[in-house]
Design a protein around this motif. Structure first.
Motif: not given
Length: 104
Positions: A7-9, A38-40, A45-47, A65-66
């Motif tokens: 997800i972050i990528r 911080r997410y990147i 963790p992604f919220p 996205l998910l």
């Protein structure tokens, strides 16, 4: 469903594709730049509860996205929203890469 790092990528790539800086994107999603960083950097963790606003600002669906829908559904949904000229261009490109793939 995609993993947190997947997800972050996708978010990181989508931010760049949209031409946003992290600071600009942070403003768009009403968060601090340090939180986005911080997410990147996988420090947090992604919220998941922020999925809708992130997806909206990145111009993607929450499902994409998910990773809760398959790629074919997404492709068809996008294709169906294109005008006739762009549908033709996409089909031409699909034929081109298909032919190139099969010549290997």
């Amino acid at each position: 469903m995609r993993s947190n790092s997947e997800i972050i990528r996708l978010i990181d790539r989508s931010i760049r594709v949209n031409g946003f800086s992290y600071a600009e994107f942070a403003k768009r999603v009403n968060m601090s730049t340090s939180a986005i960083s911080r997410y990147i950097n996988n420090e947090r963790p992604f919220p998941i509860d922020k999925s809708e606003i992130f997806a909206k600002e990145l111009g993607v669906s929450v499902e994409w996205l998910l990773g809760t829908t398959d790629d074919e559904e997404i492709f068809l949904a996008i294709f169906n929203q294109l005008n006739d000229e762009n549908k033709e261009k996409l089909l031409d490109y699909a034929h081109f890469i298909y032919d190139r793939q099969n010549k290997r």
